[in-house]
Design a protein around this motif. Structure first.
Motif, short mmCIF file in Angstrom:
data_model
loop_
_atom_site.label_atom_id
_atom_site.label_comp_id
_atom_site.label_asym_id
_atom_site.label_seq_id
_atom_site.Cartn_x
_atom_site.Cartn_y
_atom_site.Cartn_z
N GLN A 1 0.84 -1.20 0.00
CA GLN A 1 0.00 0.00 0.00
C GLN A 1 0.87 1.25 0.00
OE1 GLN A 1 -2.78 0.73 -1.06
NE2 GLN A 1 -4.26 0.30 0.55
N VAL A 2 0.40 2.27 -0.72
CA VAL A 2 1.14 3.53 -0.84
C VAL A 2 0.25 4.66 -0.34
CG1 VAL A 2 2.14 5.17 -2.47
CG2 VAL A 2 2.52 2.72 -2.80
N GLN A 3 0.86 5.57 0.38
CA GLN A 3 0.13 6.76 0.85
C GLN A 3 0.86 8.02 0.42
OE1 GLN A 3 1.30 4.50 3.48
NE2 GLN A 3 -0.45 3.20 2.94
N LEU A 4 0.08 9.04 0.09
CA LEU A 4 0.60 10.38 -0.19
C LEU A 4 0.00 11.32 0.84
CD1 LEU A 4 0.23 10.64 -4.09
CD2 LEU A 4 2.17 9.80 -2.77
N VAL A 5 0.85 12.07 1.52
CA VAL A 5 0.38 13.00 2.53
C VAL A 5 0.87 14.40 2.19
CG1 VAL A 5 0.41 13.62 4.96
CG2 VAL A 5 0.36 11.20 4.29
N GLU A 6 -0.09 15.30 2.00
CA GLU A 6 0.23 16.70 1.66
C GLU A 6 0.21 17.57 2.91
OE1 GLU A 6 -2.72 15.80 -2.01
OE2 GLU A 6 -2.99 15.70 0.16
N SER A 7 0.93 18.67 2.84
CA SER A 7 0.91 19.67 3.90
C SER A 7 1.28 21.02 3.31
CB SER A 7 1.86 19.29 5.03
OG SER A 7 3.19 19.23 4.55
N GLY A 8 0.97 22.08 4.04
CA GLY A 8 1.41 23.41 3.65
C GLY A 8 0.33 24.34 3.12
N GLY A 9 -0.88 23.87 2.99
CA GLY A 9 -1.94 24.75 2.52
C GLY A 9 -2.33 25.76 3.58
N GLY A 10 -3.22 26.69 3.19
CA GLY A 10 -3.68 27.67 4.15
C GLY A 10 -4.26 28.89 3.48
N LEU A 11 -4.43 29.93 4.27
CA LEU A 11 -4.97 31.21 3.80
C LEU A 11 -3.83 32.20 3.63
CD1 LEU A 11 -7.34 33.20 3.28
CD2 LEU A 11 -7.38 33.59 5.76
N VAL A 12 -3.79 32.86 2.47
CA VAL A 12 -2.74 33.82 2.20
C VAL A 12 -3.34 34.99 1.43
CG1 VAL A 12 -2.05 32.69 0.04
CG2 VAL A 12 -0.38 34.07 1.30
N GLN A 13 -2.75 36.15 1.60
CA GLN A 13 -3.22 37.33 0.88
C GLN A 13 -2.71 37.33 -0.55
OE1 GLN A 13 -2.07 40.81 3.14
NE2 GLN A 13 -3.82 40.62 4.50
N PRO A 14 -3.41 38.00 -1.45
CA PRO A 14 -2.91 38.11 -2.83
C PRO A 14 -1.49 38.67 -2.85
CG PRO A 14 -5.17 38.88 -2.72
CD PRO A 14 -4.73 38.63 -1.29
N GLY A 15 -0.66 38.06 -3.69
CA GLY A 15 0.74 38.45 -3.75
C GLY A 15 1.63 37.67 -2.81
N GLY A 16 1.04 36.90 -1.92
CA GLY A 16 1.80 36.14 -0.95
C GLY A 16 2.32 34.82 -1.50
N SER A 17 2.93 34.05 -0.62
CA SER A 17 3.55 32.78 -1.01
C SER A 17 3.14 31.66 -0.06
CB SER A 17 5.08 32.91 -0.98
OG SER A 17 5.53 33.89 -1.89
N LEU A 18 3.15 30.46 -0.60
CA LEU A 18 2.96 29.24 0.17
C LEU A 18 3.83 28.15 -0.42
CD1 LEU A 18 -0.92 28.89 0.72
CD2 LEU A 18 0.80 29.30 2.48
N ARG A 19 4.19 27.19 0.42
CA ARG A 19 4.95 26.04 -0.06
C ARG A 19 4.22 24.78 0.34
NH1 ARG A 19 10.53 23.31 1.92
NH2 ARG A 19 11.44 22.79 -0.12
N LEU A 20 3.86 24.00 -0.65
CA LEU A 20 3.20 22.72 -0.40
C LEU A 20 4.23 21.60 -0.44
CD1 LEU A 20 0.03 23.01 -2.69
CD2 LEU A 20 0.37 23.84 -0.35
N SER A 21 4.01 20.59 0.40
CA SER A 21 4.86 19.40 0.43
C SER A 21 4.00 18.16 0.31
CB SER A 21 5.65 19.33 1.73
OG SER A 21 6.47 20.45 1.91
N CYS A 22 4.56 17.13 -0.29
CA CYS A 22 3.87 15.85 -0.41
C CYS A 22 4.89 14.74 -0.23
CB CYS A 22 3.19 15.74 -1.76
SG CYS A 22 2.47 14.11 -2.10
N VAL A 23 4.63 13.87 0.74
CA VAL A 23 5.52 12.76 1.01
C VAL A 23 4.83 11.45 0.64
CG1 VAL A 23 6.86 11.55 2.74
CG2 VAL A 23 6.57 14.02 2.91
#
Length: 120
Positions: free
Chosen positions: A1-23
Motif C-alpha cells: 500500500q502507498v500513501q501520499l500526505v500533503e501539507s502546507g496549505g492555508g490562507l494567504v493574501q494576494p501576492g503572498g507565497s505558500l509552499r506545499l509538500s507531499c511525502v
C-alpha cells in the motif's frame, strides 16, 4: 500500500507565497513522476505542475513564472513553491504520483488534498 500526505496549505493574501509538500510512503519500489493538481469549486481538476524522476518539469500556463515544482528523490517528496498568489489560485491542491510498488505493479496515487485560499 502507498500513501501520499500533503501539507502546507492555508490562507494567504494576494501576492503572498505558500509552499506545499507531499511525502510518499509505503510499498514503493520506484517513483516515475510526481505532480500537483488543483480543483476549484465548480471546476474540473487540472494539472498545475509535474516533475519526473529525472527532473523534467512541466507547468500549466497559468502558473508559469510564479510556481516552482521540485523533488527530493531520497525522501520521496515533492514540493510546490507558490509565489505571487492570486485569488484565482484558490483551490484544493492534490498531490499525484506514478509509482511502481514492490510487487512491480505501477499505479497512480492521490493525496487527500490541501486547501489553498488566496484572499484579502
Amino acid at each position: 500500500q502507498v500513501q501520499l500526505v500533503e501539507s502546507g496549505g492555508g490562507l494567504v493574501q494576494p501576492g503572498g507565497s505558500l509552499r506545499l509538500s507531499c511525502v510518499a510512503s509505503g510499498s514503493i519500489f520506484s517513483i516515475n513522476a510526481m505532480g500537483w493538481y488543483r480543483q476549484a469549486p465548480g471546476k474540473q481538476r487540472e494539472l498545475v505542475a509535474g516533475i519526473t524522476n529525472g527532473g523534467t518539469t512541466n507547468y500549466a500556463d497559468s502558473v508559469k513564472g510564479r510556481f516552482t515544482i521540485s523533488g527530493d528523490n531520497a525522501k520521496n517528496t515533492v514540493y510546490l513553491q507558490m509565489n505571487s498568489l492570486k485569488p484565482e489560485d484558490t483551490a484544493v491542491y492534490y498531490c499525484n504520483a506514478d509509482i511502481r510498488s514492490w510487487d512491480y505493479e505501477r499505479n497512480d496515487y492521490w493525496g487527500q488534498g490541501t486547501q489553498v485560499t488566496v484572499s484579502s
